[in-house]
Design an enzyme around this catalytic site. Structure first.
Site, short mmCIF file in Angstrom:
data_model
loop_
_atom_site.label_atom_id
_atom_site.label_comp_id
_atom_site.label_asym_id
_atom_site.label_seq_id
_atom_site.Cartn_x
_atom_site.Cartn_y
_atom_site.Cartn_z
CB SER A 1 -0.87 0.03 1.26
OG SER A 1 -1.60 -1.16 1.40
CE LYS B 1 -4.74 -0.97 2.09
NZ LYS B 1 -5.38 -2.06 2.82
CE LYS C 1 1.86 2.01 4.91
NZ LYS C 1 1.28 1.14 3.88
#
Ligand code: NAD
Length: 293
Positions: free
Chosen positions: A94, A169, A237
């Protein structure tokens, strides 16, 4: 067909095991983690990203974030040095969509096709081979690697060009974080009002407020079990990548910014390595009550 697999952490390791089980020949490498267990299962070990790429037809990466993917693919001793024209790289990490596009362009210059194919589902679904995989890239490359991806996931969807997988995502991660926050705020209210949280769960999980997030996270919250799962630091993140991507596109993300600060506060409280269900701890602290059964 030989598959190179780079990044053998929480997710990559079980994904490799499923590919071995499906009969593929694997070449594996990780910069920091050992992989004797995978060699014992029949995988061939490599000593660098370059070597893994040189021995494979398709190279899959499952790394923490954008800088790791750039280093593993484009850095010294990286995939780009070992791979040849006509082969395929699939990044399942990701990362920032803009970095997927940058890596895709660099590989294209060498005649190598690229897909970004991040996943949702976490370690249990990586083990079961039932991940949801969202893919960006061209149809022909997608069709070539789809049978491989189907050994790791139960849903494999081409969503657009390179970068679209990671945009999808990021959307997923915004919805998940805010869903956990809404569940947390609501259950703290119920607990402080003196209503049994387990009964609230039973009463509302089948209605409009119910969700996969509620079903997965409320039992963890009620049990005070914040073992990851998906670590708060990884969600930070992802939301940073979402905020950067949004700001570059002139898309304000007020709710994402808010939950980001909640996660930053939990990190200060020492919970960076806890499961993201520990978002409830932030709301519990505000109200001075715990949501437990
Ligand atoms: P992890 O930290 O457990 O594993 C990453 C591995 O990459 C580590 O073993 C590390 O040694 C290796 N690595 C780092 N830099 C490298 C390099 N330059 N060359 C070779 N190897 C290198 O992470 P994870 O939990 O497996 O997650 C991987 C990705 O999947 C992340 O982007 C994460 O956000 C995403 N993801 C994780 C989950 C989850 O529940 N853990 C769920 C969905 C998506």
């Amino acid at each position: 067909m030989t598959i190179g697999f780079i990044g053998l952490g929480i997710m990559g390791r079980p994904m490799v095991k499923n590919l071995i089980k499906a009969g593929y020949q694997l070449v594996v490498y990780d910069k920091f983690a050992g992989f004797d267990d995978l060699v014992a299962l029949g995988a061939c070990g490599a000593s660098s990203n370059k070597e893994a790429a040189s021995k494979s037809d398709v190279v899959i990466t499952m790394l923490p974030n954008s800088p790791h993917v750039k280093e593993a693919v484009l850095g010294a001793g990286g995939i780009v040095e070992g791979i040849s024209a006509g082969k395929i790289v699939v990044d399942m990490s990701s990362i920032a969509p803009a970095v997927s596009q940058e890596v895709g362009e660099a590989l294209k210059a060498k005649g190598v096709a690229f897909l970004d194919a991040p996943v949702s589902g976490g370690e249990p679904k990586a083990i079961d081979g039932t991940l949801a995989i969202m893919v960006g890239g061209d149809q022909q490359t997608f069709d070539t690697v789809k049978p491989i991806l189907e050994k790791m996931g139960s849903s494999v969807v081409l969503v657009g060009d390179i970068g679209a997988g990671n945009v999808t995502k990021l959307a997923n991660q915004i919805v998940v974080a805010l869903n956990i926050a809404a569940v947390s705020e609501a259950f703290v209210l119920a607990a402080k009002a003196g209503v049994e949280p387990a009964k609230v769960f039973d009463a509302i999980k089948g209605g409009l407020a119910g969700s996969t997030v509620m079903n997965a996270k409320v039992p963890m919250i009620l049990g005070g079990n914040f073992k990851p799962g998906f670590r708060i630091e990884l969600h930070i993140k992802d939301l940073q990548n979402a905020l950067d991507t949004g700001h570059n596109l002139n898309v304000p993300l007020p709710l994402t910014a808010n939950i980001m600060e909640t996660l930053q506060s939990l990190k200060v409280d020492g919970l960076a390595a806890s499961d993201h269900s520990a978002i409830v701890r932030y709301y519990e602290k505000l109200a001075g009550i715990e949501v437990r059964s």
